[in-house]
Scaffold this active site. Structure first.
Site, PDB file in Angstrom:
ATOM      1  CG  ASP A  67      -0.276  -0.381   2.520  1.00  0.00           C
ATOM      2  OD1 ASP A  67       0.965  -0.360   2.585  1.00  0.00           O
ATOM      3  OD2 ASP A  67      -0.984  -0.687   3.485  1.00  0.00           O
ATOM      4  CG  HIS A 138      -5.867  -2.015   8.803  1.00  0.00           C
ATOM      5  ND1 HIS A 138      -6.044  -0.789   9.396  1.00  0.00           N
ATOM      6  CD2 HIS A 138      -4.518  -2.138   8.635  1.00  0.00           C
ATOM      7  CE1 HIS A 138      -4.868  -0.215   9.564  1.00  0.00           C
ATOM      8  NE2 HIS A 138      -3.935  -1.009   9.116  1.00  0.00           N
ATOM      9  CD  GLU A 143      -8.793   1.203   7.700  1.00  0.00           C
ATOM     10  OE1 GLU A 143      -8.711   0.258   8.513  1.00  0.00           O
ATOM     11  OE2 GLU A 143      -8.305   2.332   7.924  1.00  0.00           O
TER      12      GLU A 143
HETATM   13  C1  GLP Z   1      -0.556   0.634   8.552  1.00  0.00           C
HETATM   14  C2  GLP Z   1      -0.194  -0.225   7.346  1.00  0.00           C
HETATM   15  C3  GLP Z   1      -0.424  -1.687   7.618  1.00  0.00           C
HETATM   16  C4  GLP Z   1       0.200  -2.062   8.955  1.00  0.00           C
HETATM   17  C5  GLP Z   1      -0.491  -1.292  10.039  1.00  0.00           C
HETATM   18  C6  GLP Z   1       0.001  -1.639  11.433  1.00  0.00           C
HETATM   19  O1  GLP Z   1      -1.893   0.990   8.594  1.00  0.00           O
HETATM   20  N1  GLP Z   1      -0.921   0.133   6.173  1.00  0.00           N
HETATM   21  O2  GLP Z   1       0.135  -2.456   6.559  1.00  0.00           O
HETATM   22  O3  GLP Z   1       0.085  -3.441   9.164  1.00  0.00           O
HETATM   23  O4  GLP Z   1      -0.243   0.084   9.807  1.00  0.00           O
HETATM   24  O5  GLP Z   1       1.144  -0.912  11.708  1.00  0.00           O
HETATM   25  P1  GLP Z   1       2.106  -1.130  12.929  1.00  0.00           P
HETATM   26  O6  GLP Z   1       2.933  -2.323  12.564  1.00  0.00           O
HETATM   27  O7  GLP Z   1       2.902   0.127  13.011  1.00  0.00           O
HETATM   28  O8  GLP Z   1       1.260  -1.374  14.128  1.00  0.00           O
END
Ligand code: GLP
Length: 249
Positions: A67, A138, A143
């Site tokens: 993404d 997600h 989402e």
């Molecule tokens: C973002 C990314 C996701 C990721 C999520 C969790 O929203 N688009 O791919 O898994 O954050 O992030 P973190 O690993 O910082 O908790």
């Protein structure tokens, strides 16, 4: 589904890096589906170390990222393109032309989504897709909603995600409200999936994803239907799963 338990973030990162490294060694021209967020950073550091030690070669590896924020140029330090360069690509011998990330600056949504779907198809699909997990369940930027999205699409980020990601921006108003993301279909077509989760903030989402009903209200729950999923999670992330006695002793 295989669930590997790690005692903490460091151990989770090492175990995840072992699995990615094995993929690179077994198939030197593998297509890696890559993820951003804070969770995979430790695994990327491990991969960089192994590359520096001469144990890994990325010269034929291809990559597709999950993404990208819509509206951020790739040199913005909060873009996922910047994240990938600083956390992995700049430190290993992957060829820039073999890396793929949605173009956050493309305003023609349909054109960008169809381009990204074609990129994945032309690479022959993803061998190993790395995933983090949002606090709300997600994956990528898929989402919670009423339906699972199949292909690449533009997402309106939920308030929960905007708040969770605000820590990386100077003010909450600077957090982009939209993002391009692979769809759940793109993710499910990967030949293997590796999901990493760390910390108590993920415990609820991880429990629901792995042991709750399969529903688009918890996008990661669809992973229960994939035949080759590996979870590497630390004790805090697994706490609710353990509380419900879902893991073998
Ligand atoms: C973002 C990314 C996701 C990721 C999520 C969790 O929203 N688009 O791919 O898994 O954050 O992030 P973190 O690993 O910082 O908790």
């Amino acid at each position: 589904m295989k669930i590997y338990q790690a005692k903490d973030y460091q151990e989770m990162s090492r175990k995840a890096a072992n699995i990615i490294a094995a993929q690179i060694i077994l198939k030197p021209n593998a297509v890696l589906g890559l993820a951003t967020g804070s969770t995979p950073i430790g695994a990327y550091q491990q991969l960089v170390e192994r590359f520096k030690q001469g144990d890994l070669d990325f010269s034929e590896i291809r990559s597709v990222n999950l993404d990208e924020y819509k509206g951020l140029p790739k040199d913005n330090d909060q873009s996922y393109a910047f994240f990938m360069r600083t956390n992995l690509f700049d430190h290993v011998n992957i060829k820039a032309e073999n890396t793929n990330i949605p173009n956050g600056l493309e305003t023609d949504i349909e054109a960008e989504c169809s381009r990204y779907n074609s990129v994945i198809d032309q690479l022959g699909g993803v061998d190993l897709q790395l995933l983090g997990l949002g606090n709300n369940g997600h994956i990528g930027f898929n989402e919670p909603g009423d339906a699972f999205e199949n292909g690449a699409h533009c997402v309106k980020l939920t308030e929960n995600t905007i708040q969770a990601n605000a820590r990386f921006f100077a003010t909450i108003d600077e957090v982009p409200k939209y993002a391009y993301s692979m769809g759940v279909g793109n993710i499910m077509r990967a030949r293997g999936i590796l999901l990493v989760a760390s910390g108590s903030a993920k415990a609820d989402a991880l429990y629901k994803a792995l042991f709750g009903p399969i529903t688009p209200a918890v996008p990661a729950s669809i992973l229960q239907l994939h035949s080759n999923v590996t979870i590497v999670a630390d004790e805090e992330a697994l706490s609710l799963i353990k509380e419900h006695n879902c893991l073998p002793a």
